[in-house]
Design a protein around this motif. Structure first.
Motif, PDB file in Angstrom:
ATOM      1  N   VAL A   1     127.246  -6.183 -47.056  1.00 22.31           N
ATOM      2  CA  VAL A   1     127.264  -5.003 -46.196  1.00 22.31           C
ATOM      3  C   VAL A   1     126.978  -3.777 -47.051  1.00 22.31           C
ATOM      4  O   VAL A   1     127.057  -3.826 -48.281  1.00 22.31           O
ATOM      5  CB  VAL A   1     128.625  -4.824 -45.470  1.00 22.31           C
TER       6      VAL A   1
ATOM      7  N   GLU B   1     129.171   1.897 -47.769  1.00 23.00           N
ATOM      8  CA  GLU B   1     129.986   2.741 -46.894  1.00 23.00           C
ATOM      9  C   GLU B   1     130.721   1.906 -45.834  1.00 23.00           C
ATOM     10  O   GLU B   1     131.826   2.239 -45.429  1.00 23.00           O
ATOM     11  CB  GLU B   1     129.192   3.874 -46.238  1.00 23.00           C
ATOM     12  N   VAL B   2     130.113   0.797 -45.405  1.00 22.20           N
ATOM     13  CA  VAL B   2     130.771  -0.084 -44.443  1.00 22.20           C
ATOM     14  C   VAL B   2     131.967  -0.771 -45.109  1.00 22.20           C
ATOM     15  O   VAL B   2     133.038  -0.868 -44.519  1.00 22.20           O
ATOM     16  CB  VAL B   2     129.790  -1.128 -43.873  1.00 22.20           C
ATOM     17  N   LYS B   3     131.799  -1.227 -46.342  1.00 20.97           N
ATOM     18  CA  LYS B   3     132.915  -1.833 -47.079  1.00 20.97           C
ATOM     19  C   LYS B   3     134.036  -0.823 -47.264  1.00 20.97           C
ATOM     20  O   LYS B   3     135.214  -1.155 -47.088  1.00 20.97           O
ATOM     21  CB  LYS B   3     132.455  -2.350 -48.438  1.00 20.97           C
TER      22      LYS B   3
END
Length: 58
Positions: A24, A27-29
């Motif tokens: 991913v 920023e999603v993590k």
């Protein structure tokens, strides 16, 4: 308002043997990690919580 509950967490979670590996965006993590931290949950516990929550709705 706090809704903290005392939970007993075992190290191995009684049979948790499968691993999920997905890529991913960073920023999603970070968002995922922050969400888990806000719920006061480990990332694995939080992922399980989300999957079960969505599965019930389906």
């Amino acid at each position: 308002m706090t809704t903290e509950k005392k939970r007993i967490i075992t190290a191995h979670k009684g049979g948790r043997t499968e691993r999920i590996s997905q890529r991913v965006l960073p920023e999603v993590k970070n968002m995922f990690d922050e969400m888990a931290e806000r719920k006061n949950m480990k990332p694995a516990d939080f992922l399980e919580f989300l999957i079960k929550k969505v599965y019930k709705k389906a």
